[in-house]
Structures are given as structure tokens and as C-alpha cells.
Scaffold this motif. Structure first.
Motif, PDB file in Angstrom:
ATOM      1  N   VAL A   1       0.837  -1.201   0.000  1.00 30.31           N
ATOM      2  CA  VAL A   1       0.000   0.000   0.000  1.00 30.31           C
ATOM      3  C   VAL A   1       0.870   1.248   0.000  1.00 30.31           C
ATOM      4  CG1 VAL A   1      -1.638   1.333   1.367  1.00 30.31           C
ATOM      5  CG2 VAL A   1      -1.983  -1.122   1.063  1.00 30.31           C
ATOM      6  N   LEU A   2       1.876   1.294   0.861  1.00 35.14           N
ATOM      7  CA  LEU A   2       2.773   2.442   0.887  1.00 35.14           C
ATOM      8  C   LEU A   2       3.496   2.596  -0.442  1.00 35.14           C
ATOM      9  CD1 LEU A   2       4.278   1.986   4.474  1.00 35.14           C
ATOM     10  CD2 LEU A   2       2.692   3.763   3.741  1.00 35.14           C
ATOM     11  N   PHE A   3       3.869   1.471  -1.064  1.00 35.55           N
ATOM     12  CA  PHE A   3       4.549   1.506  -2.351  1.00 35.55           C
ATOM     13  C   PHE A   3       3.653   2.105  -3.429  1.00 35.55           C
ATOM     14  CE2 PHE A   3       5.644  -0.437  -6.430  1.00 35.55           C
ATOM     15  CZ  PHE A   3       6.999  -0.174  -6.511  1.00 35.55           C
ATOM     16  N   ALA A   4       2.367   1.730  -3.432  1.00 41.75           N
ATOM     17  CA  ALA A   4       1.433   2.260  -4.436  1.00 41.75           C
ATOM     18  C   ALA A   4       1.284   3.770  -4.287  1.00 41.75           C
ATOM     19  CB  ALA A   4       0.081   1.565  -4.299  1.00 41.75           C
ATOM     20  N   HIS A   5       1.236   4.265  -3.064  1.00 40.35           N
ATOM     21  CA  HIS A   5       1.140   5.707  -2.847  1.00 40.35           C
ATOM     22  C   HIS A   5       2.417   6.407  -3.325  1.00 40.35           C
ATOM     23  CE1 HIS A   5      -2.604   6.284  -0.436  1.00 40.35           C
ATOM     24  NE2 HIS A   5      -2.456   4.969  -0.258  1.00 40.35           N
ATOM     25  N   MET A   6       3.580   5.795  -3.083  1.00 38.31           N
ATOM     26  CA  MET A   6       4.833   6.376  -3.569  1.00 38.31           C
ATOM     27  C   MET A   6       4.841   6.464  -5.097  1.00 38.31           C
ATOM     28  SD  MET A   6       7.756   4.522  -1.252  1.00 38.31           S
ATOM     29  CE  MET A   6       7.459   4.144   0.472  1.00 38.31           C
ATOM     30  N   TYR A   7       4.358   5.406  -5.744  1.00 41.86           N
ATOM     31  CA  TYR A   7       4.357   5.369  -7.206  1.00 41.86           C
ATOM     32  C   TYR A   7       3.490   6.481  -7.778  1.00 41.86           C
ATOM     33  CZ  TYR A   7       4.112   3.363 -11.935  1.00 41.86           C
ATOM     34  OH  TYR A   7       4.192   3.177 -13.291  1.00 41.86           O
ATOM     35  N   TYR A   8       2.376   6.753  -7.124  1.00 41.94           N
ATOM     36  CA  TYR A   8       1.494   7.838  -7.566  1.00 41.94           C
ATOM     37  C   TYR A   8       2.236   9.176  -7.562  1.00 41.94           C
ATOM     38  CZ  TYR A   8      -2.023  11.514  -6.982  1.00 41.94           C
ATOM     39  OH  TYR A   8      -2.742  12.672  -7.088  1.00 41.94           O
ATOM     40  N   HIS A   9       2.924   9.485  -6.479  1.00 43.21           N
ATOM     41  CA  HIS A   9       3.642  10.761  -6.397  1.00 43.21           C
ATOM     42  C   HIS A   9       4.857  10.764  -7.336  1.00 43.21           C
ATOM     43  CE1 HIS A   9       1.158  12.108  -3.078  1.00 43.21           C
ATOM     44  NE2 HIS A   9       1.373  10.966  -2.456  1.00 43.21           N
ATOM     45  N   TYR A  10       5.472   9.615  -7.526  1.00 43.52           N
ATOM     46  CA  TYR A  10       6.571   9.484  -8.484  1.00 43.52           C
ATOM     47  C   TYR A  10       6.083   9.827  -9.894  1.00 43.52           C
ATOM     48  CZ  TYR A  10      10.209   6.901 -11.150  1.00 43.52           C
ATOM     49  OH  TYR A  10      11.207   6.518 -12.017  1.00 43.52           O
ATOM     50  N   ALA A  11       4.900   9.316 -10.255  1.00 43.95           N
ATOM     51  CA  ALA A  11       4.324   9.628 -11.569  1.00 43.95           C
ATOM     52  C   ALA A  11       4.008  11.112 -11.687  1.00 43.95           C
ATOM     53  CB  ALA A  11       3.068   8.789 -11.797  1.00 43.95           C
ATOM     54  N   MET A  12       3.575  11.731 -10.601  1.00 41.17           N
ATOM     55  CA  MET A  12       3.298  13.163 -10.612  1.00 41.17           C
ATOM     56  C   MET A  12       4.558  13.964 -10.926  1.00 41.17           C
ATOM     57  SD  MET A  12       0.262  14.384 -10.149  1.00 41.17           S
ATOM     58  CE  MET A  12      -1.351  14.088  -9.460  1.00 41.17           C
ATOM     59  N   ILE A  13       5.670  13.596 -10.303  1.00 43.04           N
ATOM     60  CA  ILE A  13       6.924  14.312 -10.560  1.00 43.04           C
ATOM     61  C   ILE A  13       7.322  14.173 -12.025  1.00 43.04           C
ATOM     62  CG2 ILE A  13       9.387  14.411 -10.040  1.00 43.04           C
ATOM     63  CD1 ILE A  13       8.795  13.590  -7.216  1.00 43.04           C
ATOM     64  N   LEU A  14       7.284  12.948 -12.529  1.00 41.41           N
ATOM     65  CA  LEU A  14       7.745  12.716 -13.896  1.00 41.41           C
ATOM     66  C   LEU A  14       6.788  13.287 -14.925  1.00 41.41           C
ATOM     67  CD1 LEU A  14       9.238   9.122 -13.662  1.00 41.41           C
ATOM     68  CD2 LEU A  14      10.337  11.323 -13.365  1.00 41.41           C
ATOM     69  N   LEU A  15       5.545  13.542 -14.538  1.00 42.38           N
ATOM     70  CA  LEU A  15       4.604  14.203 -15.442  1.00 42.38           C
ATOM     71  C   LEU A  15       4.925  15.686 -15.566  1.00 42.38           C
ATOM     72  CD1 LEU A  15       1.941  14.290 -17.113  1.00 42.38           C
ATOM     73  CD2 LEU A  15       0.732  14.674 -14.951  1.00 42.38           C
ATOM     74  N   PHE A  16       5.297  16.330 -14.470  1.00 46.88           N
ATOM     75  CA  PHE A  16       5.420  17.785 -14.466  1.00 46.88           C
ATOM     76  C   PHE A  16       6.859  18.298 -14.449  1.00 46.88           C
ATOM     77  CE2 PHE A  16       0.964  17.719 -13.066  1.00 46.88           C
ATOM     78  CZ  PHE A  16       0.460  18.760 -13.830  1.00 46.88           C
ATOM     79  N   ARG A  17       7.834  17.470 -14.089  1.00 50.21           N
ATOM     80  CA  ARG A  17       9.159  18.047 -13.880  1.00 50.21           C
ATOM     81  C   ARG A  17       9.827  18.566 -15.153  1.00 50.21           C
ATOM     82  NH1 ARG A  17      13.368  13.264 -12.030  1.00 50.21           N
ATOM     83  NH2 ARG A  17      13.774  12.383 -14.075  1.00 50.21           N
ATOM     84  N   PRO A  18       9.521  18.065 -16.365  1.00 50.13           N
ATOM     85  CA  PRO A  18      10.092  18.724 -17.538  1.00 50.13           C
ATOM     86  C   PRO A  18       9.602  20.152 -17.733  1.00 50.13           C
ATOM     87  CG  PRO A  18       9.325  16.517 -18.097  1.00 50.13           C
ATOM     88  CD  PRO A  18       8.778  16.844 -16.753  1.00 50.13           C
ATOM     89  N   PHE A  19       8.545  20.530 -17.013  1.00 49.50           N
ATOM     90  CA  PHE A  19       7.932  21.845 -17.220  1.00 49.50           C
ATOM     91  C   PHE A  19       8.108  22.765 -16.016  1.00 49.50           C
ATOM     92  CE2 PHE A  19       5.418  18.375 -19.066  1.00 49.50           C
ATOM     93  CZ  PHE A  19       5.616  18.631 -20.411  1.00 49.50           C
ATOM     94  N   ILE A  20       9.086  22.472 -15.149  1.00 51.50           N
ATOM     95  CA  ILE A  20       9.209  23.260 -13.920  1.00 51.50           C
ATOM     96  C   ILE A  20       9.631  24.691 -14.207  1.00 51.50           C
ATOM     97  CG2 ILE A  20       9.692  21.270 -12.468  1.00 51.50           C
ATOM     98  CD1 ILE A  20      12.656  22.110 -12.552  1.00 51.50           C
ATOM     99  N   ARG A  21      10.202  24.964 -15.356  1.00 52.73           N
ATOM    100  CA  ARG A  21      10.562  26.333 -15.718  1.00 52.73           C
ATOM    101  C   ARG A  21       9.456  27.025 -16.508  1.00 52.73           C
ATOM    102  NH1 ARG A  21      16.021  27.591 -15.063  1.00 52.73           N
ATOM    103  NH2 ARG A  21      17.347  25.842 -14.511  1.00 52.73           N
TER     104      ARG A  21
END
Length: 761
Positions: free
Chosen positions: A551-571
């Protein structure tokens, strides 16, 4: 110079961190020039303070600091919710038809505490029932409940975080909006999430704060009574054998003889491997795998596999599959016979892995379910060992064979045997599919599976499997006296995780499809899908209700996907939207840090799923960027606080990775990457001195088609040109800080504004 600027003068004496209300008001007026400078004396913090006591008719009172006030509110809300759950539990028991109602009434009349009555009800609850009550965690003692609640509270606070829902209203009605057009005030439509509905579905509406991720060390976990570093486990005593038998019977689902011989042989299928003839050791390693790694990326069905393993049937079991499981299970063991070199943890499982590869090479026909399952497990194992090229190869083989066999197609049979085969085929496909999405997301590429093909139905949820217990199993066995009793909810975790993988799959095609045009609208549409998934996860999988490693792993994966979705656009700034890519990445990184910290308190980080070091590295790089780039802060104080919080979180990430080096070789490489990046970016942060095993950057190959090492820290100047400095003429600033991820197909020229983006100042 200071004489002409009275606002910069400070009074002599002790400075209290929390001045009284009257002194704050007088200082604010004096700083505006309405009062003489003599009133700028500092509050001494006494009750009453010295200045207020010298003024007649003034009441000296102190306000609670903001952070302390928020913490008190959290505690009070949690206390009220606990009382509500206890009252509901008692009312439900009173309304039941059994004889517990009379017992409860007598206890209440005699003055027993409500908490004591609820604990007795939980202990008397039958374990054979399969209702919702049996899918919830129960605690053996009130003190255990409090300790675990304290460890989980920061992670539970994430669920009510405003950061992820701020600007969500801007993501609706996007189908009729032109890219770059200001959204203004929008109405909600079906499929969107309002802030109110998000808060109402989660346990805690409080905002996440960086103060919730303290760096602490724990020598003992809260779950169970075992010690993370066992002594001589190669010759276990009777108590260890008893604890192992208890853990294996719980996780593997079959009773064991507590007095069995350490060198017992199976009568039917043997050990299924030529590496060892010790069946107890084989079952021990299999239990470690099913305890700490299963089921998120699993392509096998545990129940059918174990049935074939015990019966000697090759329908759902094979020597290749068993050796693959054992190679992965060795990563969680300290036993010398789990390593080819007893003194080197990096050799854990090498003998089983070598045997698995040998069997794989001998196979003439790989279109077999157990072969596809084994390839996925070998990929996960190589990810743990920091061999990303091999991991990518095995994962690619697994999903392509699954597609060639048509496992993604509905082929449901009518009789019992066909239904069982269908369940295994479905699990095999979804395991291979989810693993391919994780690899593709991590390196920034299109997945192996086509965009528009229909997917097979996910494995169904079976009550008795859901309600089966999960226990923390190690070389010492499972604790006989547990802090709490957790249901595994294994099928719910798997189904929910597969649903998240579907969203990741669609996201990858939006970001990396050749010839497609990425717009802010399409980006926000996927963002809303992630939020919808998080809002709709089953109640039993919300943090606080269930907190198994999966369960903790699934929650981590969700936030990991969030970072990789938006981090190319942080600027970049999304035109007309309140969603800030930079803020989403920072909050997601904070969430991963918080979840890992809770995991450490509950279980230690000695045994974590194989992809956890990848998540921690991703979050730590984000913290490093936040630490190095904080120019956009509104005030100097906010800028300083953000740097402080980011530096603390970055240090926590390094410490967590170091703790995971014993079971994951990639954790060592991740520390090397952070050491390289922080030094290359000139950050005021030191990972530590280089060890004997530190990577030689001069000899390390770059990420390229020839090396296929997607996580190599030796990055060339073209990839890392002025990563944190000013933007030069004709330079592309969008992807400097994350060269390890693929680059989305976004036009950064004059069309950028028309696509709904602008470059941040």
C-alpha cells in the motif's frame, strides 16, 4: 548606516521567539513611524512581560505560534475521529443480534473506558468472516495504535494536502478551451475533483508542511518485535524456526510443522532448483518475496503458483519461475547461503539468477505463462541490482511475449479450469503491462503496448484472499506477538495499481508520441485523471486504514508519476491555470520523503520493494533543484525557509538511500548520482566522502544507445549546460535539470505561448 534605518535596529537582551500580542502591535506601529523608537524594546517572554507590566491597563497575552496551532488542530481532529470510530463500533455491536450487546451495556454501566471496550470487541471478532470489518487493521493494545498512528500521521496528512487540489478547478472544461486561453472562473464537470469533495474523502484536511519529514533513526520497527539485523541465522534455533513457521503459514497460506528438519525435502515437486536441496530455505526465500515485493509488479498469481509448487505441477510453476523468485527473495535476506560471497550483499541471489538465465537460454519456446512471469521478476531483480539495461531487456521480453500470446484479449472460459487459467493469464498480462509502464515512465519513452488496444479485465477481488493476514517476515521469522493485525488486501492493491498503470500508459503517449503536439490542455487532462484515481482508491487502501508495504509503495508510485509528469515543465507556467508544475513537483517530492520516512519507522528500510530507491532518487533530485533554485520566493525569509526545508529533505533522501544499500545495489548508484549532481551544480551540500565502492565517473559510460545505462551520473556538458544559471541566447532551458529523463515533444519556439505555456521569469 544602521542609524538611518531604525527598522534594522534590534534591542539588547534576550529575544523571545514568541512575543506577546501587545508588544507585536506596538512594534508594528513603531516600525511604521507612528510611535517613538524607544518603544522598540524587545518582549522578554515573561507572563506578564516587562514592558506590559510597566503600562497600566494593558493585558499581556500570547498567541499560539502558527505551526504549533496547526499541530494542535491535527491532534484534536485525530482524537475526535478516533472517538467517532469507537462510538460507531460500539453502536454497531449494540445493534447486532449476538450476545455482545448485553456485555457492552454491563461494561458501560461499570464505568469501563470506551477504548477498552472497542479493543475487546476487536479481539473477539471472528477471523473467518470476510466482511469489511475483517479488512481493517486491528490493534492488540492502545499504545500500539498510538505509536503506529504517530508514525503514519505525516503520511496521512498528505491525503488532505491542498497542494494537489489547488488549481484543480482550472483543469475542467478543457475540451472547449483553446490552448493558452485564460480559464477564468470555471464550472465543475463530470470527472473533475473539487477541493471540497477531495477534503471530504480524506481523513485529514490539513495542509502538508515540510516540518512533517524529520530525519530520525530507528533501530527497531514499530510493526513486530524482530530486530532488523539478525545474528547467526544460518543455524536457527527452535524459537526462530517456530517464528518462521508462523510467518510462512500466514503468507504462503499452508500450515507448517514447527519442528521440521532444516534439510527437509519435498515429496512432490522438490525444491525446483539445482542450487539447493534445502526446501526450508527455498520456502523461506519465497516467503520473503511474497512479503516485501508482491503484488504490485507481480505477473504471477500466488495461489495458483503455490498450488503447482507443492503438487509438482508445471501448469503454473516451473524451475525458471522458482529460481527467479528465489533470486529476488535473496535481496531481503542476510543469510550467507543467500549470497555467492557471504561478505558481499551485492551478490545476494546471484547463484539463483545465474541458474534462471541458464534455464531461459535452454528454452526453445518462450510462449509460456511461467516464462513471461519469470522475465518480469528477473527485470525487477536487475532493477534492484542497478543493472537497468538488463532490467529493460527482461521487461521488454515479458510484455512482448504477453502480447504475442494474446494475453491482453478477453478469453473467458466457462468451466472451473478455464476460469482458473483466465485468472492466471490476466494476472500475467497486467504484471508485465504495469512493469513496462514503470520502466517507460522512468526513462521517458513510449511503452511497448499500443495506445488504442483494448485491455483484458483485471483479476477479480476474492474475499478470503483479501482478508488473509499480512505479517512482517524476516530471517528471524514473523513476530508471534504483533502490534496489529493487518489484512493483506492483496487483490485490491493489485487492481488499483493496475488502474494507475493505465493512466501512466496514456500519459506516456501524450508526452512522447512522434508527430503529436503537447498542449497545456492535454497535460492538465492527465493531471485530473491522476487526481481522480487518488480520490477513488478503496477506503481500505487509504493510509491509516491499511499500511502494508504494498500500500505504501502504491502511494509512492502515484507521487513518483506526478513528478515525472510535471518536472520537464518546472521552468514553465501554465497559462490561465493555478496549477504550477514547480509546486506540484516539490509537493510530490515531499510526499515521497514523508512516505519513506513512515515506512522506515514501521518496518525499517532494510526490506523495501525494488523500485523504492528510484522513487527516493527522483524526489531527492527534485529537492536538490528546490535547494539550488529558489529565486521565485516572494520574500527573503520564504526563500531561506524553502532552502532549509529542501536541504533537510535532500539529506533525508541520502540517508534513506544509504540504509537501503544492503538490499538494493541501485541505492548505492543513486547516492553516487546525487553526489555528482550536487557537486556539478555547485550546491552547498555534501553527500559524504567517497567510499571504496564509489563510482569512478571518468570510467563510467554516458547514457546512450551503446551503454543503455539510463541512470548514469556521468553526464556530458551538452546535457548539463548551465543547469541552475541564467538562460543564454538561443539556449533551451526546459530540461537542463533532469537529463536522466526523456524529453517531451514540446515546441519551445514562438508557438510555446499558443500551446498554453510561458517561460517563468
Amino acid at each position: 548606516m544602521d542609524e538611518g534605518n531604525p527598522r534594522r535596529r534590534r534591542g539588547l537582551g534576550v529575544v523571545t521567539p514568541n512575543a506577546c500580542t501587545e508588544c507585536r502591535k506596538r512594534r508594528a506601529k513603531a516600525s511604521c513611524g507612528d510611535m517613538p523608537a524607544s518603544l522598540l524594546l524587545m518582549c522578554d517572554g515573561q507572563v506578564p512581560c516587562g514592558r506590559c507590566s510597566s503600562i497600566i491597563g494593558v493585558e499581556c497575552a500570547y498567541e499560539i505560534p502558527m505551526r504549533q496551532s496547526k499541530q494542535n488542530m491535527r491532534s484534536e481532529i485525530e482524537s475526535l475521529k478516533t472517538q467517532q470510530r469507537q462510538n460507531e463500533r460500539i453502536l454497531k455491536a449494540l445493534a447486532s443480534d449476538d450476545d455482545s450487546a448485553n456485555t457492552i451495556i454491563n461494561q458501560l454501566r461499570s464505568g469501563d473506558h470506551v477504548e477498552h471496550i472497542v479493543d475487546q470487541l476487536d479481539r473477539r471478532a471472528p477471523t473467518s468472516s470476510v466482511g469489511d470489518e475483517n479488512r481493517r487493521t486491528t490493534f492488540t493494545m492502545p499504545s500500539h495504535r498510538e505509536a503506529i498512528s504517530n508514525a503514519l500521521q505525516p503520511a496521512m496528512d498528505i491525503q488532505g494536502s491542498f497542494a494537489y487540489v489547488s488549481g484543480v478547478r482550472d483543469t475542467v472544461n478543457l475540451e472547449s478551451q483553446n490552448p493558452g486561453q485564460s480559464t477564468g472562473r470555471l464550472e465543475e464537470t463530470r470527472g473533475s475533483i473539487s477541493q471540497d469533495s477531495m477534503v471530504s474523502q480524506y481523513d485529514d484536511p490539513m495542509v502538508w508542511d515540510p516540518e512533517n519529514i524529520p530525519v530520525t533513526q530507528h533501530s527497531l520497527p514499530l510493526i513486530g518485535t524482530w530486530h532488523p539485523s539478525a545474528g547467526d541465522v544460518s543455524s536457527p534455533g527452535s524459537s526462530t524456526l517456530h517464528a518462521r513457521a508462523h510467518g510462512q503459514s500466514t503468507i504462503l497460506g499452508h500450515p507448517k510443522d514447527f519442528t521440521s528438519s532444516p534439510q527437509k525435502h519435498a515429496e512432490a515437486g522438490g525444491t525446483w532448483t539445482t542450487v539447493t536441496s534445502d526446501l526450508d530455505f527455498v520456502e523461506h526465500l519465497m516467503t520473503l518475496y511474497f512479503c516485501w515485493e508482491y503484488p504490485t509488479f507481480a505477473s504471477l498469481n500466488k495461489e495458483h503458483f503455490l498450488e503447482g509448487f507443492k503438487a509438482g505441477s508445471t501448469q503454473h510453476c516451473s524451475p525458471l519461475l522458482v529460481n527467479s523468485i528465489l533470486a529476488l527473495g535473496c535481496r531481503f535476506s542476510n543469510q550467507p547461503n543467500a549470497r555467492t560471497d557471504p561478505e558481499n550483499s551485492n551478490t545476494a541471489g546471484d547463484h539463483f539468477f545465474t541458474e534462471a538465465v541458464r534455464l531461459l537460454d535452454l528454452e526453445e519456446n518462450r510462449h509460456v505463462l511461467t516464462t513471461i512471469q519469470a522475465l518480469g521478476l528477473l527485470s525487477i531483480r536487475e532493477a534492484s541490482c542497478s543493472r537497468s539495461s538488463d532490467g529493460l531487456f527482461f521487461a521488454g521480453q515479458s510484455i512482448r511475449l504477453a502480447i504475442e500470446m494474446g494475453l491482453h484479449l478477453e478469453n473467458y472460459g466457462g468451466n472451473e479450469m478455464q476460469q482458473a487459467d483466465y485468472a492466471v493469464r490476466s494476472a500475467t498480462f497486467w504484471g508485465a503491462f504495469s512493469l513496462d509502464q514503470a520502466w517507460s515512465l522512468s526513462i521517458g519513452r513510449l511503452p511497448q503496448f499500443s495506445k488504442d488496444l483494448q485491455l483484458v479485465t483485471k483479476p477479480e477481488i476474492i474475499d478470503h484472499i483479501e482478508s488473509s493476514h499480512w505479517v512482517p517476515y524476516t530471517d528471524d521469522g514473523a513476530p508471534l506477538e504483533r502490534s496489529c493485525i493487518q489484512p493483506s488486501n492483496v487483490r485490491s492493491v493489485y487492481k488499483t495499481f493496475c488502474e494507475l498503470s493505465e493512466i501512466v500508459h496514456a500519459t506516456l503517449y501524450t508526452l512522447y508520441s512522434p508527430g503529436s503536439t503537447l498542449t497545456s490542455k492535454s497535460l492538465l487532462v492527465h493531471y485530473t485523471k491522476y487526481l481522480n484515481w487518488y480520490a477513488s482508491i478503496p477506503e481500505t487502501l487509504r493510509l491509516g486504514q491499511n499500511f502494508t508495504p504494498a500500500v505504501l509503495f502504491a502511494h509512492m508510485y502515484y507521487h513518483y508519476a506526478m513528478i515525472l509528469l510535471f518536472r520537464p515543465f518546472i521552468r514553465l507556467k501554465i497559462t490561465g491555470s493555478g496549477v504550477s508544475p514547480k509546486d506540484v513537483c516539490r509537493q510530490a517530492a515531499n510526499a515521497i520523503s514523508t512516505l519513506v520516512n513512515s515506512y522506515s519507522k514501521l518496518y525499517t528500510l532494510r526490506r523495501t520493494p525494488s523500485f523504492v530507491p528510484y522513487y527516493v532518487l527522483c524526489a531527492s533530485i527534485t529537492h536538490a533543484v528546490s535547494f539550488g533554485v529558489s529565486k521565485a520566493a516572494i520574500t527573503v525569509s520564504e526563500d531561506s525557509q524553502q532552502k532549509k526545508d529542501s536541504k533537510m529533505a535532500l539529506q533525508q533522501g541520502v540517508d534513506c538511500l544509504k540504509e537501503m544499500t544492503g538490499c538494493h545495489g541501485f541505492a548505492t548508484r543513486a547516492v553516487d548520482i546525487l553526489r555528482y549532481l550536487t557537486g556539478h551544480w555547485g550546491l552547498e551540500f555534501s553527500v559524504d566522502e567517497k567510499s571504496e565502492n564509489t563510482l569512478d565517473y571518468k570510467l563510467a559510460g554516458r547514457s546512450s544507445t551503446s551503454s543503455m545505462n539510463q541512470f548514469c551520473p556521468n553526464i556530458g556538458s551538452l546535457d548539463m549546460k548551465n543547469p541552475l544559471g541564467p538562460v543564454g541566447e538561443n539556449e533551451n532551458p526546459l530540461f537542463w535539470t533532469f537529463p536522466l529523463q526523456g524529453r517531451p515533444l514540446l515546441d519551445v519556439g514562438p508557438r510555446l505561448v499558443s500551446l498554453g505555456f510561458t517561460i517563468l521569469p
